[in-house]
Scaffold this active site. Sequence first.
Site, PDB file in Angstrom:
ATOM      1  N   LYS A  14       0.835  -1.215   0.000  1.00 10.74           N
ATOM      2  CA  LYS A  14       0.000   0.000   0.000  1.00 10.74           C
ATOM      3  C   LYS A  14       0.861   1.253   0.000  1.00 10.74           C
ATOM      4  O   LYS A  14       0.626   2.188  -0.772  1.00 10.74           O
ATOM      5  CB  LYS A  14      -0.914   0.014   1.239  1.00 10.74           C
ATOM      6  CG  LYS A  14      -1.636   1.331   1.449  1.00 10.74           C
ATOM      7  CD  LYS A  14      -2.451   1.355   2.714  1.00 10.74           C
ATOM      8  CE  LYS A  14      -1.746   1.929   3.907  1.00 10.74           C
ATOM      9  NZ  LYS A  14      -1.557   3.396   3.905  1.00 10.74           N
ATOM     10  N   ASN A  15       1.856   1.288   0.885  1.00 12.61           N
ATOM     11  CA  ASN A  15       2.623   2.526   1.035  1.00 12.61           C
ATOM     12  C   ASN A  15       3.560   2.786  -0.132  1.00 12.61           C
ATOM     13  O   ASN A  15       4.214   3.819  -0.175  1.00 12.61           O
ATOM     14  CB  ASN A  15       3.397   2.517   2.365  1.00 12.61           C
ATOM     15  CG  ASN A  15       2.463   2.726   3.542  1.00 12.61           C
ATOM     16  OD1 ASN A  15       1.286   3.029   3.348  1.00 12.61           O
ATOM     17  ND2 ASN A  15       2.967   2.561   4.747  1.00 12.61           N
ATOM     18  N   ASP A  23      -4.780   7.389   8.768  1.00  9.28           N
ATOM     19  CA  ASP A  23      -4.932   6.866  10.124  1.00  9.28           C
ATOM     20  C   ASP A  23      -4.723   7.966  11.143  1.00  9.28           C
ATOM     21  O   ASP A  23      -3.857   8.825  10.993  1.00  9.28           O
ATOM     22  CB  ASP A  23      -3.899   5.766  10.363  1.00  9.28           C
ATOM     23  CG  ASP A  23      -4.283   4.480   9.654  1.00  9.28           C
ATOM     24  OD1 ASP A  23      -5.485   4.218   9.509  1.00  9.28           O
ATOM     25  OD2 ASP A  23      -3.370   3.754   9.248  1.00  9.28           O
TER      26      ASP A  23
HETATM   27  C1  UD1 Z   1       4.281   6.848   6.233  1.00 10.09           C
HETATM   28  C2  UD1 Z   1       3.340   5.683   6.112  1.00 10.09           C
HETATM   29  C3  UD1 Z   1       2.870   5.190   7.474  1.00 10.09           C
HETATM   30  C4  UD1 Z   1       4.062   4.907   8.367  1.00 10.09           C
HETATM   31  C5  UD1 Z   1       4.983   6.124   8.407  1.00 10.09           C
HETATM   32  C6  UD1 Z   1       6.268   5.882   9.198  1.00 10.09           C
HETATM   33  C7  UD1 Z   1       2.227   6.130   3.999  1.00 10.09           C
HETATM   34  C8  UD1 Z   1       0.959   6.474   3.296  1.00 10.09           C
HETATM   35  N1  UD1 Z   1       2.168   6.102   5.332  1.00 10.09           N
HETATM   36  O1  UD1 Z   1       3.543   7.935   6.799  1.00 10.09           O
HETATM   37  O2  UD1 Z   1       2.116   3.992   7.274  1.00 10.09           O
HETATM   38  O3  UD1 Z   1       3.587   4.638   9.676  1.00 10.09           O
HETATM   39  O4  UD1 Z   1       5.389   6.487   7.062  1.00 10.09           O
HETATM   40  O5  UD1 Z   1       6.953   4.793   8.683  1.00 10.09           O
HETATM   41  O6  UD1 Z   1       3.242   5.837   3.393  1.00 10.09           O
HETATM   42  N2  UD1 Z   1       6.665  14.490  10.733  1.00 10.09           N
HETATM   43  C9  UD1 Z   1       6.804  15.807  11.104  1.00 10.09           C
HETATM   44  N3  UD1 Z   1       6.779  16.760  10.120  1.00 10.09           N
HETATM   45  C10 UD1 Z   1       6.635  16.456   8.806  1.00 10.09           C
HETATM   46  C11 UD1 Z   1       6.498  15.079   8.433  1.00 10.09           C
HETATM   47  C12 UD1 Z   1       6.517  14.113   9.419  1.00 10.09           C
HETATM   48  O7  UD1 Z   1       6.940  16.127  12.281  1.00 10.09           O
HETATM   49  O8  UD1 Z   1       6.656  17.358   7.963  1.00 10.09           O
HETATM   50  C13 UD1 Z   1       6.715  13.439  11.778  1.00 10.09           C
HETATM   51  C14 UD1 Z   1       5.398  12.664  11.895  1.00 10.09           C
HETATM   52  O9  UD1 Z   1       4.488  13.339  12.709  1.00 10.09           O
HETATM   53  C15 UD1 Z   1       5.878  11.367  12.510  1.00 10.09           C
HETATM   54  C16 UD1 Z   1       7.230  11.158  11.854  1.00 10.09           C
HETATM   55  O10 UD1 Z   1       7.651  12.444  11.381  1.00 10.09           O
HETATM   56  O11 UD1 Z   1       6.066  11.532  13.892  1.00 10.09           O
HETATM   57  C17 UD1 Z   1       7.222  10.175  10.710  1.00 10.09           C
HETATM   58  O12 UD1 Z   1       6.298  10.605   9.728  1.00 10.09           O
HETATM   59  P1  UD1 Z   1       6.457  10.223   8.181  1.00 10.09           P
HETATM   60  O13 UD1 Z   1       7.663   9.360   8.026  1.00 10.09           O
HETATM   61  O14 UD1 Z   1       6.380  11.466   7.388  1.00 10.09           O
HETATM   62  O15 UD1 Z   1       5.189   9.335   7.945  1.00 10.09           O
HETATM   63  P2  UD1 Z   1       4.143   9.409   6.757  1.00 10.09           P
HETATM   64  O16 UD1 Z   1       4.859   9.623   5.467  1.00 10.09           O
HETATM   65  O17 UD1 Z   1       3.021  10.310   7.112  1.00 10.09           O
END
Ligand code: UD1
Length: 442
Positions: free
Chosen positions: A32-33, A129
Amino acid sequence: MLLGDLYLLSMDRIVVQRSGPLAGEVQVPGAKNSVLKLMVASLYGEGTHELTNVPAISDVKTMGKLLESLGLTVEHGVGESGVLRLTNSGTIATVAPPELVTSIRASINLLGPLLACRGRVRLDMPGGDDFGSRPIDMHVAGLTAMGVRFDINDNALSAEVDHLIGAHITLDFPSVGATENLLTAAVHADGTTTISNAAREPEVADLCDLLVEMGAKITGIGSACLTIEGVPRGALHPVTHAVIPDRIQAATYLAATAIAGGDVIVRGARPQDMQVLLSRMNDMGLEITAVPGGVRIVSQGRMRAVDIQTLPYPGLATDYKPLLVTMLAVAEGMGVVTENLYPGRFRYVEELSKLGADIRTDGHHAIVRGVEGLRGAGVVAPDIRAGAALVVAGLAAQGRTVISGIEHIDRGYDDLVGRLVGLGALIERVDIPVTQPQFFAN
Ligand code: UD1
């Protein structure tokens, strides 16, 4: 009443009974991701793009509708299942319907490509989520360094740029989404972009591989430092690409076997993408071996508790954690679980407790004291991975476990029930229209 209306009103449940030992083989579908981001990449390159090994999950349908709303044509299952064709005629809108944008997290991945292809975008804040706050400050800071101007309020963002300019960006944290947005924007930037402290997840590498196949110039793929040489708009062309297998779905079948006992081969699981998980499972007393084309698990006797902490790749993925907490819930001893990515990601613990699990949470820690067995109850899936973990928990519970809220599971799992039935699990999906009285005895 039309059939479609009935479907909309239906309240499917998954009903699980204590099962095991499980036996046989299960095939893992595409990730999915990964697939959602690969679909977005079809915004680059006029013509027909083809993805194979596409999972039949509702998030793919949502992303397909999003891309259709921007002007692409999306055909599912053409010729054979698992094939998705996306045709880009060159006309791309820059505003997507809010109800679609807010229903999946991956809609934020439209940002980089729309800026690269059209120079502007307006997006409502993405959904997905609910693990607590999911900020996008790193996406915004990186794109700002590339010349993008943002106008952001609580519910939506607008962004525009005349020419994306290559920049040297160091992320505060290896965010998956920020890395993907920055690298997709950089593909058409003037000059060279470097992304340091980039996310190294296999799904990010899959996106890089696809973009390179399409004509992008990216080096350092799979490392924490990506270098992207911008190429002119129009330089990318459609290709056929196979989505990598879903390591979280693979982990779900490993966890199911770990809990129910048995001897199962998970076909498509790539051990090199799951090293820390497989090693922790070994520590728990499970026999895990790489076999040609997959991973074999043999589970007999009770698992031993271990401590775990989630980290960015190659550390233990946060998406595995609900499965591991469930395994610890029936293991011998006590395990301390530390969540380092999403402090709010313990909401399913309350549901596991209804099944008799002994788990105490404190901030981003949980202490799990293993019990000898769980007991069936009615529970609600709060998100995709936690929903799957509740299904897996039901395999170890006396009586019936009835899981509702399974639309979350459908977002990320391709026929979870059918695949578990294939391994011998006592599980079924029950469609109960809301017009009928509902009663579940456990
Ligand atoms: C993706 C995955 C999700 C997985 C996550 C971490 C998808 C659709 N989802 O989510 O299933 O759990 O990676 O492996 O691919 N953060 C910030 N600022 C930002 C961006 C992120 O503070 O601009 C923080 C988030 O709040 C979180 C952490 O960084 O605490 C990781 O987030 P991120 O790796 O960006 O996850 P997603 O891409 O949203």
